[in-house]
Design a protein around this motif. Structure first.
Motif, short mmCIF file in Angstrom:
data_model
loop_
_atom_site.label_atom_id
_atom_site.label_comp_id
_atom_site.label_asym_id
_atom_site.label_seq_id
_atom_site.Cartn_x
_atom_site.Cartn_y
_atom_site.Cartn_z
N THR A 299 -3.84 31.78 35.99
CA THR A 299 -3.83 30.36 35.66
C THR A 299 -2.40 29.89 35.50
OG1 THR A 299 -3.97 30.85 33.30
CG2 THR A 299 -6.05 30.47 34.45
N ILE A 300 -2.19 28.64 35.78
CA ILE A 300 -0.86 28.07 35.61
C ILE A 300 -0.68 27.68 34.14
CG2 ILE A 300 -1.60 25.73 36.18
CD1 ILE A 300 1.13 25.38 37.57
N HIS A 301 0.49 27.92 33.61
CA HIS A 301 0.76 27.60 32.20
C HIS A 301 0.80 26.08 32.03
CE1 HIS A 301 2.86 27.48 28.34
NE2 HIS A 301 2.50 28.74 28.19
N PRO A 302 0.30 25.58 30.89
CA PRO A 302 0.30 24.13 30.68
C PRO A 302 1.67 23.49 30.84
CG PRO A 302 -1.00 25.22 28.99
CD PRO A 302 -0.37 26.30 29.80
N VAL A 303 2.72 24.15 30.37
CA VAL A 303 4.06 23.58 30.50
C VAL A 303 4.44 23.44 31.98
CG1 VAL A 303 6.52 23.98 30.07
CG2 VAL A 303 4.86 24.37 28.25
N SER A 304 4.12 24.46 32.77
CA SER A 304 4.41 24.39 34.21
C SER A 304 3.60 23.29 34.87
CB SER A 304 4.12 25.73 34.88
OG SER A 304 4.92 26.76 34.32
N GLN A 305 2.33 23.19 34.51
CA GLN A 305 1.48 22.17 35.12
C GLN A 305 1.97 20.77 34.78
OE1 GLN A 305 -2.75 22.74 35.30
NE2 GLN A 305 -3.17 20.63 34.67
N VAL A 306 2.29 20.54 33.51
CA VAL A 306 2.73 19.21 33.10
C VAL A 306 4.08 18.88 33.74
CG1 VAL A 306 3.50 17.85 31.11
CG2 VAL A 306 1.38 19.16 30.98
N THR A 307 4.95 19.88 33.88
CA THR A 307 6.23 19.64 34.55
C THR A 307 5.99 19.18 35.99
OG1 THR A 307 7.34 21.32 33.19
CG2 THR A 307 8.42 20.69 35.25
N GLU A 308 5.04 19.83 36.66
CA GLU A 308 4.73 19.42 38.04
C GLU A 308 4.16 18.00 38.07
OE1 GLU A 308 5.59 21.18 40.47
OE2 GLU A 308 5.77 23.23 39.73
N GLU A 309 3.29 17.69 37.11
CA GLU A 309 2.70 16.35 37.06
C GLU A 309 3.78 15.28 36.84
OE1 GLU A 309 -0.27 16.39 34.05
OE2 GLU A 309 -1.50 17.90 35.04
N ILE A 310 4.66 15.54 35.88
CA ILE A 310 5.74 14.59 35.57
C ILE A 310 6.64 14.39 36.78
CG2 ILE A 310 7.84 14.28 34.20
CD1 ILE A 310 6.38 15.74 31.90
N THR A 311 7.00 15.49 37.43
CA THR A 311 7.89 15.42 38.59
C THR A 311 7.27 14.58 39.71
OG1 THR A 311 8.82 17.58 38.04
CG2 THR A 311 9.14 16.79 40.30
N ALA A 312 5.97 14.80 39.94
CA ALA A 312 5.29 14.06 41.01
C ALA A 312 5.24 12.56 40.71
CB ALA A 312 3.88 14.61 41.21
N ILE A 313 4.99 12.22 39.45
CA ILE A 313 4.90 10.80 39.07
C ILE A 313 6.25 10.11 39.24
CG2 ILE A 313 4.51 9.22 37.13
CD1 ILE A 313 2.45 11.32 36.09
N PHE A 314 7.31 10.73 38.74
CA PHE A 314 8.63 10.09 38.85
C PHE A 314 9.15 10.11 40.29
CE2 PHE A 314 8.89 10.70 34.20
CZ PHE A 314 9.21 9.38 33.85
N ALA A 315 8.73 11.11 41.07
CA ALA A 315 9.12 11.12 42.48
C ALA A 315 8.59 9.88 43.20
CB ALA A 315 8.61 12.39 43.16
N ASP A 316 7.37 9.45 42.84
CA ASP A 316 6.81 8.24 43.44
C ASP A 316 7.62 7.00 43.09
OD1 ASP A 316 4.78 9.60 44.67
OD2 ASP A 316 3.28 9.21 43.11
N MET A 317 8.39 7.06 41.99
CA MET A 317 9.23 5.92 41.60
C MET A 317 10.68 6.12 42.04
SD MET A 317 7.79 4.79 37.83
CE MET A 317 7.51 6.40 37.09
N GLY A 318 10.93 7.12 42.88
CA GLY A 318 12.26 7.29 43.46
C GLY A 318 13.22 8.16 42.68
N PHE A 319 12.71 8.93 41.70
CA PHE A 319 13.58 9.79 40.90
C PHE A 319 13.65 11.19 41.52
CE2 PHE A 319 12.66 6.45 37.95
CZ PHE A 319 13.71 6.42 37.05
N ALA A 320 14.86 11.69 41.72
CA ALA A 320 15.06 13.05 42.18
C ALA A 320 15.15 13.98 40.98
CB ALA A 320 16.33 13.16 43.01
N VAL A 321 15.05 15.28 41.22
CA VAL A 321 15.15 16.28 40.15
C VAL A 321 16.57 16.84 40.12
CG1 VAL A 321 14.37 18.54 39.33
CG2 VAL A 321 12.72 16.90 40.24
N ALA A 322 17.17 16.85 38.94
CA ALA A 322 18.51 17.43 38.75
C ALA A 322 18.40 18.60 37.77
CB ALA A 322 19.48 16.38 38.21
N GLU A 323 19.23 19.62 37.99
CA GLU A 323 19.21 20.81 37.14
C GLU A 323 20.62 21.16 36.69
OE1 GLU A 323 15.38 23.31 38.73
OE2 GLU A 323 17.26 23.57 39.83
N GLY A 324 20.70 21.91 35.60
CA GLY A 324 22.00 22.33 35.08
C GLY A 324 21.86 23.62 34.29
#
Length: 357
Positions: free
Chosen positions: A102-127
């Motif tokens: 099973t996918i961990h809830p934190v991983s799943q929610v991260t994917e959900e958040i990323t997909a939603i903001f991607a639809d609004m034109g936000f890219a993912v940045a890491e550091g």
């Protein structure tokens, strides 16, 4: 010669194993074997006797050698048949069931958040998770006397005596990623920064390591109205409700001015959280317009550009959406509890490509 031949053929036929076959071979063809000794006697015979006995002895030797090999192969085949019979497996039986991961809830929610903001034109940045004191505090307009810079709130990296490098910490938020993104990409920019962060805290709603996502949008005419729209659209998509009402309360963050805590309308009837209805309000994130000093630290002219930023806890969002009561359960519980909350592999693209299914 015929008696000798029959003697060893009978002995070979009666051998019940490899050890018995080897014993017959030694008796017949070993250095002191009966047939070997007769072969040596050829040298003491006359030419006529050798001409008569030589072919017969060679033929006997070949026949006994072949009989030994045949008997050995026969015994090996019999042993194999016996083993196959004992280890027989019915391949027509159904396979044993295997539990799926099973996918961990934190991983799943991260994917959900990323997909939603991607639809609004936000890219993912890491550091990096180990940050310099400057990126984690100074560049974000956090003054030296701020409580977050004390050792009881922040994990400072150990330093050897005489080490004069700038202090380094386990990042306390993903805000340093915003500074790095501005320095690397300039303006305009629209990014989110999900990732692990660390603080000296541990109870039902706090852990020393947790996950945040922060957002940053910089352009020439961005305002609080744009921030409000982005957050409303996110909450509608994430909580899967149409009627979302947000309340902005004035607050203070060193890195934004003006700053606001954001509450969402909800109800707790029957102990169940319902988003978008009721008379209660629940704080879900902090936000505001990026402070001019933070823009300068990112290499952006605050006289030409402005923007908004926001930050929220990924773990807390997972708890709210899926009804998980204790943050510590994400990290120190038997992970079989995941099935209780219905988590399974996502059949959707992930940040890293491919499917999680």
């Amino acid at each position: 010669m015929d008696d000798l031949r029959q003697k060893y053929l009978d002995a070979i036929a009666g051998a019940g194993g490899e050890a018995a076959i080897e014993e017959v071979r030694v008796q017949a063809l070993g250095k002191k074997g009966e047939i070997s000794l007769k072969m040596r006697e050829l040298g003491q015979m006359s030419a006529e006797e050798r001409q008569s006995m030589g072919p017969k002895l060679n033929a006997l030797k070949d026949e006994i050698t072949s009989a030994l090999a045949a008997r050995k192969a026969s015994l090996a085949d019999a042993a194999l048949e016996e083993r196959l019979a004992a280890e027989w497996l019915d391949v027509t039986l159904p396979g044993r069931p295997r539990s799926r991961g099973t996918i961990h809830p934190v991983s799943q929610v991260t994917e959900e958040i990323t997909a939603i903001f991607a639809d609004m034109g936000f890219a993912v940045a890491e550091g990096p998770q180990i940050e310099s004191d400057w990126f984690n505090f100074d560049a974000l307009n956090i003054p030296p006397e701020h409580p977050a810079r004390q050792e009881h709130d922040t994990f400072f990296m150990a330093r050897a005596a005489g080490d004069n490098r700038p202090p380094h910490v386990l990042r306390t938020h993903t805000s340093p990623v915003q500074i790095r993104a501005m320095q690397a990409r300039g303006a305009p920019i629209r990014v989110i920064a999900p990732g692990r962060v660390y603080r000296c805290d541990y109870d039902q709603t706090h852990t020393p390591m947790f996950h945040q996502v922060e957002g940053l949008a910089i352009d020439r005419d961005i305002s609080m109205a744009n921030l409000k729209w982005v957050l409303e659209e996110f909450c509608r998509a994430f909580f899967e409700v149409e009627g979302v009402e947000l309340r902005f309360r004035a607050s203070h963050f060193p890195f934004t001015e003006p700053s606001a805590e954001v509450d969402i309308r909800c109800s707790w009837e029957g102990g169940t959280l319902k988003i978008g209805e009721g008379n209660d309000w629940m704080e879900i994130l902090g936000s505001g317009m990026v402070h001019p000093k933070v823009l300068k630290a990112g290499g952006i002219d605050p006289d030409q550009w402005q923007g908004f930023a926001f930050g929220m806890g990924i773990d807390r969002l997972a708890m709210l959406k899926y009804g998980i009561p204790d943050l510590r359960a994400f990290f120190d519980s038997d992970l079989r509890w995941l099935r209780h909350y219905g988590f399974s592999a996502l059949d959707m693209p992930t940040l890293h490509g491919g499917l999680n299914g």
